[in-house]
Design a protein around this motif. Sequence first.
Motif, mmCIF file in Angstrom:
data_model
loop_
_atom_site.group_PDB
_atom_site.id
_atom_site.type_symbol
_atom_site.label_atom_id
_atom_site.label_comp_id
_atom_site.label_asym_id
_atom_site.label_seq_id
_atom_site.Cartn_x
_atom_site.Cartn_y
_atom_site.Cartn_z
ATOM 1 N N GLY A 1 0.843 -1.187 0.000
ATOM 2 C CA GLY A 1 0.000 0.000 0.000
ATOM 3 C C GLY A 1 0.881 1.240 0.000
ATOM 4 O O GLY A 1 1.720 1.402 0.886
ATOM 5 N N VAL A 2 0.707 2.100 -1.003
ATOM 6 C CA VAL A 2 1.545 3.288 -1.162
ATOM 7 C C VAL A 2 0.688 4.530 -0.973
ATOM 8 O O VAL A 2 -0.284 4.734 -1.701
ATOM 9 N N GLY B 1 -8.581 0.457 2.044
ATOM 10 C CA GLY B 1 -8.612 -0.832 2.737
ATOM 11 C C GLY B 1 -9.226 -1.917 1.878
ATOM 12 O O GLY B 1 -8.699 -3.034 1.774
ATOM 13 N N ALA B 2 -10.335 -1.604 1.235
ATOM 14 C CA ALA B 2 -11.010 -2.578 0.372
ATOM 15 C C ALA B 2 -10.148 -2.938 -0.832
ATOM 16 O O ALA B 2 -10.111 -4.101 -1.264
ATOM 17 N N VAL C 1 1.990 -2.879 4.534
ATOM 18 C CA VAL C 1 1.304 -1.597 4.622
ATOM 19 C C VAL C 1 1.804 -0.835 5.839
ATOM 20 O O VAL C 1 2.237 -1.435 6.825
ATOM 21 N N GLY C 2 1.764 0.487 5.754
ATOM 22 C CA GLY C 2 2.117 1.312 6.900
ATOM 23 C C GLY C 2 1.010 1.284 7.937
ATOM 24 O O GLY C 2 -0.159 1.053 7.617
ATOM 25 N N VAL D 1 -7.080 1.778 7.464
ATOM 26 C CA VAL D 1 -6.693 0.983 6.297
ATOM 27 C C VAL D 1 -5.893 -0.242 6.734
ATOM 28 O O VAL D 1 -6.191 -1.365 6.317
ATOM 29 N N SER D 2 -4.882 -0.049 7.573
ATOM 30 C CA SER D 2 -4.089 -1.192 8.019
ATOM 31 C C SER D 2 -4.936 -2.146 8.857
ATOM 32 O O SER D 2 -4.784 -3.371 8.750
ATOM 33 N N SER D 3 -5.850 -1.617 9.649
ATOM 34 C CA SER D 3 -6.741 -2.469 10.434
ATOM 35 C C SER D 3 -7.636 -3.309 9.523
ATOM 36 O O SER D 3 -7.820 -4.516 9.750
#
Length: 149
Positions: A12-13, A93-94, A108-109, A124-126
């Motif tokens: 993920g960027v 996230g999706a 992912v960060g 998003v990471s969750s």
Amino acid sequence: MAANAPFTIVVGVDGSAQSRAAMDWAVEEARLRHGSILALTAWHYPYVSDALGQSWDYEIFRTDAQVILDEELDRVRGATVPVEGRVVQGNPGAVLVEASRGADLVAVGSRGHGGFAGLLLGSVSSQAVHHAHCPVLVFREPPARPAPV
């Protein structure tokens, strides 16, 4: 993934320090595993409207996402592994969860540019951790080191 398919890492960027750390780690891991990287930057339309009734320039959201991805791809140019980049419209996230279907690992960060600074894990990471179809590695910002005395 299939046993004969190359090891694939989805990253993920979003331009944050944590996502750069995830990419740096992914480049090294893909090199060790003779794999490849899929770098994803997601964008979506804002959920709120302008209070003054002005219309959004929606193209700017996609353009900003492309700039973020291009900068990250330029940063890792010359890596000894294949790195493909994609800008995708959708909830970040999706988008990561969907991409995880064809991946061996997602990196992912822990937190991007949005949200609350005190959170240990962003939305998003969750979402990736709880719903991805493969293992997820989350990169946190390194703790601040005390200044030398």
